[in-house]
Design an enzyme around this catalytic site. Structure first.
Site, PDB file in Angstrom:
ATOM      1  CG  ASP A 122      -1.992  -1.055   1.185  1.00  0.00           C
ATOM      2  OD1 ASP A 122      -2.400  -1.450   0.080  1.00  0.00           O
ATOM      3  OD2 ASP A 122      -2.435  -1.491   2.254  1.00  0.00           O
ATOM      4  CG  ASP A 148      -6.567  -1.582  -1.756  1.00  0.00           C
ATOM      5  OD1 ASP A 148      -6.778  -2.809  -1.855  1.00  0.00           O
ATOM      6  OD2 ASP A 148      -5.696  -1.100  -1.005  1.00  0.00           O
TER       7      ASP A 148
END
Length: 177
Positions: A122, A148
């Site tokens: 991330d 995401d």
């Protein structure tokens, strides 16, 4: 079908390239202010889902992601770009996002690969989302990645299509039959 396959490849490549660049250019937990007051880049290896849900239960998330990949893959295989453009784009994005994060999760459970990628990569932190999250929950919004984003935007597009266009398509099909 070709549109779906081409988009899946483009989406997966964009996800994996951004993850590679984040790992190459940013030290873990380092924050780079890319656009002041809007976008920060912070490398985090997430061993759970959003907000730490199921943290360190990677096998469970691999199984859930694999089931999601199979289901979304089935719907993507049936995409009808002529009559369901928004829905087809949404399914394709959600599928690519699911596969993008599944790649990272799989790498994190294979010992030799876990040294390279110990969790889902991330790197995106949006300050406007952080401000809203702090207002309502007292903590920052989770750092996330391109996969995401594809998942969230894909689900939104699917929902928009079902809410606003599905009934019109069904009525049109009834009239033409």
């Amino acid at each position: 079908m070709w549109i779906t396959l081409i988009l899946i490849v483009v989406f997966l490549l964009s996800d994996q390239v951004t993850k590679y660049l984040a790992e190459t250019l940013i030290n873990e937990f380092q924050t780079i202010e890319a656009i002041p007051y809007v976008l920060d880049l912070t490398l985090v290896y997430n061993k759970g889902a959003a907000w730490g849900f199921l943290s360190n239960n990677t096998w469970v998330l691999v199984i859930i992601s694999f089931i999601g990949m199979i289901a979304l893959g089935w719907f993507a295989y049936q995409n009808d770009w002529k009559t369901k453009k928004i829905y087809s784009l949404g399914i394709t994005m959600a599928f690519a996002g699911c596969v993008g994060n599944l790649i990272d999760r799989f790498m994190s459970i294979v010992p030799a690969l876990a040294k390279i990628r110990p969790g889902v990569v991330d790197m995106i932190s949006l300050e406007p989302l952080n401000a809203l999250s702090r207002l309502f929950s007292g903590s920052d919004f989770p750092v996330f990645n391109v996969a995401d984003s594809f998942l969230v935007v894909g689900v939104i597009l699917i929902s928009i299509d079902i809410i606003f266009f599905e009934e019109k398509r069904n009525k049109k099909n009834e009239v033409s039959n």
